[in-house]
Design an enzyme around this catalytic site. Structure first.
Site, PDB file in Angstrom:
ATOM      1  N   HIS A   1      20.804  13.641 -15.139  1.00  0.00           N
ATOM      2  CA  HIS A   1      21.315  13.593 -16.414  1.00  0.00           C
ATOM      3  C   HIS A   1      20.287  14.342 -17.234  1.00  0.00           C
ATOM      4  O   HIS A   1      19.468  13.687 -17.807  1.00  0.00           O
ATOM      5  CB  HIS A   1      21.544  12.393 -16.803  1.00  0.00           C
ATOM      6  CG  HIS A   1      22.780  11.683 -16.002  1.00  0.00           C
ATOM      7  ND1 HIS A   1      23.049  10.215 -16.219  1.00  0.00           N
ATOM      8  CD2 HIS A   1      23.602  12.041 -15.250  1.00  0.00           C
ATOM      9  CE1 HIS A   1      23.988  10.094 -15.353  1.00  0.00           C
ATOM     10  NE2 HIS A   1      24.368  11.053 -14.778  1.00  0.00           N
TER      11      HIS A   1
ATOM     12  N   ASP B   1      24.713  18.524  -8.389  1.00  0.00           N
ATOM     13  CA  ASP B   1      25.320  17.023  -8.680  1.00  0.00           C
ATOM     14  C   ASP B   1      26.943  17.539  -8.361  1.00  0.00           C
ATOM     15  O   ASP B   1      27.608  18.080  -9.161  1.00  0.00           O
ATOM     16  CB  ASP B   1      25.176  16.657  -9.992  1.00  0.00           C
ATOM     17  CG  ASP B   1      25.689  15.505 -10.176  1.00  0.00           C
ATOM     18  OD1 ASP B   1      26.199  14.798  -9.391  1.00  0.00           O
ATOM     19  OD2 ASP B   1      25.781  14.927 -11.394  1.00  0.00           O
TER      20      ASP B   1
ATOM     21  N   ASP C   1      29.219  11.298  -3.710  1.00  0.00           N
ATOM     22  CA  ASP C   1      28.369  11.933  -4.948  1.00  0.00           C
ATOM     23  C   ASP C   1      26.978  12.404  -4.321  1.00  0.00           C
ATOM     24  O   ASP C   1      26.210  11.439  -4.247  1.00  0.00           O
ATOM     25  CB  ASP C   1      28.523  11.153  -6.015  1.00  0.00           C
ATOM     26  CG  ASP C   1      27.977  11.677  -7.478  1.00  0.00           C
ATOM     27  OD1 ASP C   1      27.400  12.908  -7.314  1.00  0.00           O
ATOM     28  OD2 ASP C   1      28.326  11.452  -8.297  1.00  0.00           O
TER      29      ASP C   1
ATOM     30  N   TYR D   1      40.210   5.730 -10.534  1.00  0.00           N
ATOM     31  CA  TYR D   1      39.712   4.738  -9.643  1.00  0.00           C
ATOM     32  C   TYR D   1      40.779   3.643 -10.118  1.00  0.00           C
ATOM     33  O   TYR D   1      40.467   3.110 -11.305  1.00  0.00           O
ATOM     34  CB  TYR D   1      38.260   4.349 -10.323  1.00  0.00           C
ATOM     35  CG  TYR D   1      37.437   5.464 -10.493  1.00  0.00           C
ATOM     36  CD1 TYR D   1      36.604   5.971  -9.371  1.00  0.00           C
ATOM     37  CD2 TYR D   1      37.049   6.160 -11.764  1.00  0.00           C
ATOM     38  CE1 TYR D   1      35.893   7.066  -9.738  1.00  0.00           C
ATOM     39  CE2 TYR D   1      36.219   7.223 -11.953  1.00  0.00           C
ATOM     40  CZ  TYR D   1      35.730   7.683 -10.863  1.00  0.00           C
ATOM     41  OH  TYR D   1      34.599   8.836 -10.859  1.00  0.00           O
TER      42      TYR D   1
ATOM     43  N   HIS E   1      34.456   6.946 -17.336  1.00  0.00           N
ATOM     44  CA  HIS E   1      32.983   7.671 -17.802  1.00  0.00           C
ATOM     45  C   HIS E   1      33.503   8.736 -18.377  1.00  0.00           C
ATOM     46  O   HIS E   1      34.812   9.121 -18.481  1.00  0.00           O
ATOM     47  CB  HIS E   1      32.186   7.754 -16.465  1.00  0.00           C
ATOM     48  CG  HIS E   1      32.791   8.613 -15.382  1.00  0.00           C
ATOM     49  ND1 HIS E   1      33.001   9.804 -15.404  1.00  0.00           N
ATOM     50  CD2 HIS E   1      33.512   8.087 -14.087  1.00  0.00           C
ATOM     51  CE1 HIS E   1      33.752  10.186 -14.293  1.00  0.00           C
ATOM     52  NE2 HIS E   1      33.850   9.175 -13.388  1.00  0.00           N
TER      53      HIS E   1
ATOM     54  N   GLU F   1      33.365  16.520 -14.002  1.00  0.00           N
ATOM     55  CA  GLU F   1      33.818  15.479 -13.143  1.00  0.00           C
ATOM     56  C   GLU F   1      34.686  14.170 -13.526  1.00  0.00           C
ATOM     57  O   GLU F   1      34.409  13.250 -13.365  1.00  0.00           O
ATOM     58  CB  GLU F   1      32.298  14.874 -12.615  1.00  0.00           C
ATOM     59  CG  GLU F   1      31.224  14.354 -14.065  1.00  0.00           C
ATOM     60  CD  GLU F   1      30.175  13.627 -13.418  1.00  0.00           C
ATOM     61  OE1 GLU F   1      30.319  12.693 -12.702  1.00  0.00           O
ATOM     62  OE2 GLU F   1      29.023  13.952 -13.973  1.00  0.00           O
TER      63      GLU F   1
ATOM     64  N   ARG G   1      36.771  11.324  -7.401  1.00  0.00           N
ATOM     65  CA  ARG G   1      36.075  12.004  -8.471  1.00  0.00           C
ATOM     66  C   ARG G   1      36.008  13.487  -7.809  1.00  0.00           C
ATOM     67  O   ARG G   1      35.701  13.669  -6.697  1.00  0.00           O
ATOM     68  CB  ARG G   1      34.892  11.471  -8.876  1.00  0.00           C
ATOM     69  CG  ARG G   1      34.007  12.190  -9.833  1.00  0.00           C
ATOM     70  CD  ARG G   1      33.068  11.397 -10.440  1.00  0.00           C
ATOM     71  NE  ARG G   1      31.798  10.965  -9.638  1.00  0.00           N
ATOM     72  CZ  ARG G   1      31.574   9.875  -9.124  1.00  0.00           C
ATOM     73  NH1 ARG G   1      32.468   8.849  -9.558  1.00  0.00           N
ATOM     74  NH2 ARG G   1      30.626   9.283  -8.412  1.00  0.00           N
TER      75      ARG G   1
ATOM     76  N   ASP H   1       0.868  -1.222   0.071  1.00  0.00           N
ATOM     77  CA  ASP H   1      -0.002  -0.092  -0.043  1.00  0.00           C
ATOM     78  C   ASP H   1       0.906   1.250   0.053  1.00  0.00           C
ATOM     79  O   ASP H   1       0.166   2.303  -0.169  1.00  0.00           O
ATOM     80  CB  ASP H   1      -0.917  -0.111   1.316  1.00  0.00           C
ATOM     81  CG  ASP H   1      -1.963  -0.905   1.198  1.00  0.00           C
ATOM     82  OD1 ASP H   1      -2.482  -1.312   0.019  1.00  0.00           O
ATOM     83  OD2 ASP H   1      -2.623  -1.175   2.162  1.00  0.00           O
TER      84      ASP H   1
ATOM     85  N   GLU I   1      33.720  16.741  -8.686  1.00  0.00           N
ATOM     86  CA  GLU I   1      32.683  17.142  -9.589  1.00  0.00           C
ATOM     87  C   GLU I   1      31.663  18.281  -9.187  1.00  0.00           C
ATOM     88  O   GLU I   1      31.682  18.825  -7.951  1.00  0.00           O
ATOM     89  CB  GLU I   1      31.438  16.000  -9.721  1.00  0.00           C
ATOM     90  CG  GLU I   1      30.189  16.365 -10.495  1.00  0.00           C
ATOM     91  CD  GLU I   1      29.103  15.362 -10.641  1.00  0.00           C
ATOM     92  OE1 GLU I   1      29.026  14.386  -9.573  1.00  0.00           O
ATOM     93  OE2 GLU I   1      28.281  15.225 -11.615  1.00  0.00           O
TER      94      GLU I   1
ATOM     95  N   HIS J   1      28.662   3.164  -9.115  1.00  0.00           N
ATOM     96  CA  HIS J   1      27.184   3.468  -8.878  1.00  0.00           C
ATOM     97  C   HIS J   1      26.883   2.849  -7.629  1.00  0.00           C
ATOM     98  O   HIS J   1      25.993   2.238  -7.198  1.00  0.00           O
ATOM     99  CB  HIS J   1      26.330   2.958  -9.613  1.00  0.00           C
ATOM    100  CG  HIS J   1      26.406   3.747 -11.212  1.00  0.00           C
ATOM    101  ND1 HIS J   1      25.633   3.378 -12.149  1.00  0.00           N
ATOM    102  CD2 HIS J   1      26.667   5.116 -11.291  1.00  0.00           C
ATOM    103  CE1 HIS J   1      25.601   4.107 -13.221  1.00  0.00           C
ATOM    104  NE2 HIS J   1      26.339   5.367 -13.059  1.00  0.00           N
TER     105      HIS J   1
ATOM    106  N   HIS K   1      27.809  15.805 -18.258  1.00  0.00           N
ATOM    107  CA  HIS K   1      26.667  15.649 -18.685  1.00  0.00           C
ATOM    108  C   HIS K   1      25.777  17.100 -18.758  1.00  0.00           C
ATOM    109  O   HIS K   1      25.965  17.918 -17.777  1.00  0.00           O
ATOM    110  CB  HIS K   1      25.928  14.413 -17.842  1.00  0.00           C
ATOM    111  CG  HIS K   1      25.881  14.591 -16.555  1.00  0.00           C
ATOM    112  ND1 HIS K   1      24.965  15.252 -15.778  1.00  0.00           N
ATOM    113  CD2 HIS K   1      26.534  14.070 -15.404  1.00  0.00           C
ATOM    114  CE1 HIS K   1      25.199  15.098 -14.502  1.00  0.00           C
ATOM    115  NE2 HIS K   1      26.135  14.099 -14.316  1.00  0.00           N
TER     116      HIS K   1
HETATM  117  N1  GLY Z   1      25.488  11.787  -9.654  1.00  0.00           N
HETATM  118  C1  GLY Z   1      25.301  11.153 -11.129  1.00  0.00           C
HETATM  119  C2  GLY Z   1      26.473  11.769 -11.754  1.00  0.00           C
HETATM  120  O1  GLY Z   1      27.469  12.038 -11.156  1.00  0.00           O
HETATM  121  O2  GLY Z   1      26.433  11.424 -13.147  1.00  0.00           O
HETATM  122 MN    MN Z   2      27.234  14.033 -12.594  1.00  0.00          MN
HETATM  123 MN    MN Z   3      27.565  13.090  -9.407  1.00  0.00          MN
END
Ligand code: GLY
Ligand code: MN
Ligand code: MN
Length: 434
Positions: free
Chosen positions: A357, A267, A256, A384, A346, A380, A402, A36, A404, A239, A350
């Site tokens: 994104h 972000d 992050d 790693y 990566h 970013e 990272r 529910d 960012e 992730h 973005h």
């Molecule tokens: N937090 C998602 C990215 O950095 O793309």
């Molecule tokens: Mn990002």
């Molecule tokens: Mn991010």
């Protein structure tokens, strides 16, 4: 966001659609979490962008040039019994009075009313493929008109994806949107500073996450995406959202996390030592990522193409990896063969906006598009060094970094929306000592 902004967006979109057309957009459906219990409701970004209407079970129709008004909203009726449980609904009067609909009808009457609004229009714009049920319903309405062709009914002939027009608009942020994004980024920035200050050995990752959730809620915001708090080797899992491990003395922690305010995201990522002091190896890798990030931000400028920050970042990363002895060879060759990919897999950023994104094409006619004022992007880069990469001296193992930030392209150069979170190693250490 004020009402004039929504009016302006609808006007602009209808101009782009042309006179002989109609657009149909559905609100996001509610999602069940378990039995529910629903997930907290989040309006569809496109629907919100054009209406500001926050309720589920709604459909908006834009009909350029319609005599009785161009903006029609189908939504739930007022229901005193349900409203005791779920809270107030705008109803049809509220849709007109608070959200500037020219006409509003109960959502339960949509089958009777909406086909008449499609009839005689040549083009139907919709978010094709977003919601299969909505696509089916739309085709059903058009077929009903077709079945009356011998009686003189004229069914639409073209189905067009609304995405391109609308997402091109969303890519360019207005001054009001930039203001909101600056606010969201500043709430996130404050939370990242707090996290640096409270963090220490033996805390759990979720306890650091609580700093973000607490502060975001204090500003009536929420997480724009599931936050990542990854200590040690977890920082090398891109992730990682479990956030369940204990933070160890001597490890780095990568966070992050970004706040969403009124459907606009921020972000930010920072990486810092759990105990407040970088080791020599951690600092060496960190300096490389920082140099890459600063160089990439500096080229987020009008006239440069979208991929320029990425190119600048990977070159700086590769030069750094060679200097550290983690890659061997000629920098240009290593770049050409993407030898950096085990360490950086990566992209450097973005678009950022209502969606983390965000929407908008990255290429135009097969070429990277040029950056223009009003666009907002993240920068970013990261490195790693998982212990799964072969041939790496173990002293580098499980250093995952990272950095960012959120950057708006302006006529005067890059504007750092997320400014105010330390990122130079000495500044981080100073804040963590304070
Ligand atoms: N937090 C998602 C990215 O950095 O793309
Ligand atoms: Mn990002
Ligand atoms: Mn991010």
């Amino acid at each position: 966001m004020n009402r004039e902004e929504y009016r302006r967006r609808r006007r602009e979109l209808m101009q782009l659609m042309g006179p002989d057309s109609v657009a149909v957009l559905a609100a996001a459906p509610e999602q069940i979490r378990n039995r529910d219990v629903h997930y907290p409701y989040r309006q569809d970004s496109d629907f919100h962008y054009l209406s500001g209407f926050p309720e589920p079970e709604a459909v908006m129709v834009l009909i350029p040039g319609r005599e009785h008004g161009e903006f029609v909203l189908f939504c739930r009726e007022r229901d005193p019994e349900r409203e005791i449980w779920d809270g107030p609904r705008a109803g049809q009067d509220g849709a007109c009075e608070q959200y500037d609909a020219d006409d509003a009808f109960p959502i339960d009457d949509i089958d009777e009313i909406l086909p008449g609004m499609l009839e005689g229009r040549h083009k139907v714009y919709s978010m094709m493929g977003r919601n299969p049920e909505m696509d089916q319903t739309l085709f059903g309405w058009v077929n009903r008109i077709r079945s009356r062709a011998r009686l003189g009914a004229r069914a639409p002939e073209e189905f067009v994806s609304l995405e391109h027009l609308l997402h091109e608009m969303r890519l360019f942020k207005s001054p009001a949107e930039l203001k909101l994004m600056r606010e969201a980024a500043q709430v996130s920035a404050q939370a990242h500073r707090q996290a640096m200050q409270v963090c220490g050995p033996d805390m759990y990752e979720y306890q650091v996450e609580a700093e973000f959730t607490g502060l975001f809620r204090r500003y009536n915001g929420e997480h724009a995406y599931p936050p990542i708090v990854g200590g040690g080797r977890n920082a090398c899992i891109l992730h990682y959202i479990e956030n369940s491990a204990r933070l160890a003395d001597g490890d780095l922690v990568l966070i992050d996390a970004g706040c969403e305010l009124d459907c606009y995201a921020s972000d930010i990522t920072r990486t810092f030592p759990v105990n407040g002091r970088f080791s020599a190896e951690q600092r060496a890798v960190y300096e490389v990522v920082l140099a890459a990030q600063l160089a990439a931000i500096d080229v987020a400028r009008t006239g440069n193409h979208w991929n320029r920050p990425h190119e600048v970042a990977v070159r700086t990363l590769v030069e750094g990896l060679v200097e550290l002895g983690l890659l061997r060879g000629n920098v240009d060759d290593l770049l050409e063969h993407e030898a950096y990919r085990p360490f950086f897999m990566h992209r450097t950023g973005h678009w950022l906006g209502m969606d983390v994104h965000d929407v908008g094409d990255y290429k135009v006619d097969g070429q990277w598009r040029e950056l223009e004022p009003g666009m907002v992007l993240t920068v970013e880069p990261g490195l790693y060094i998982s212990d799964r990469i072969e041939g790496v001296d173990p002293r580098w193992h499980n250093i995952g970094i990272r950095i960012e930030d959120d950057v708006a392209v302006t006529p005067d150069g890059p504007e750092l929306l997320s400014e105010g979170v330390p990122k130079a190693p000495d500044d981080i250490e100073a804040l963590m000592r304070a």
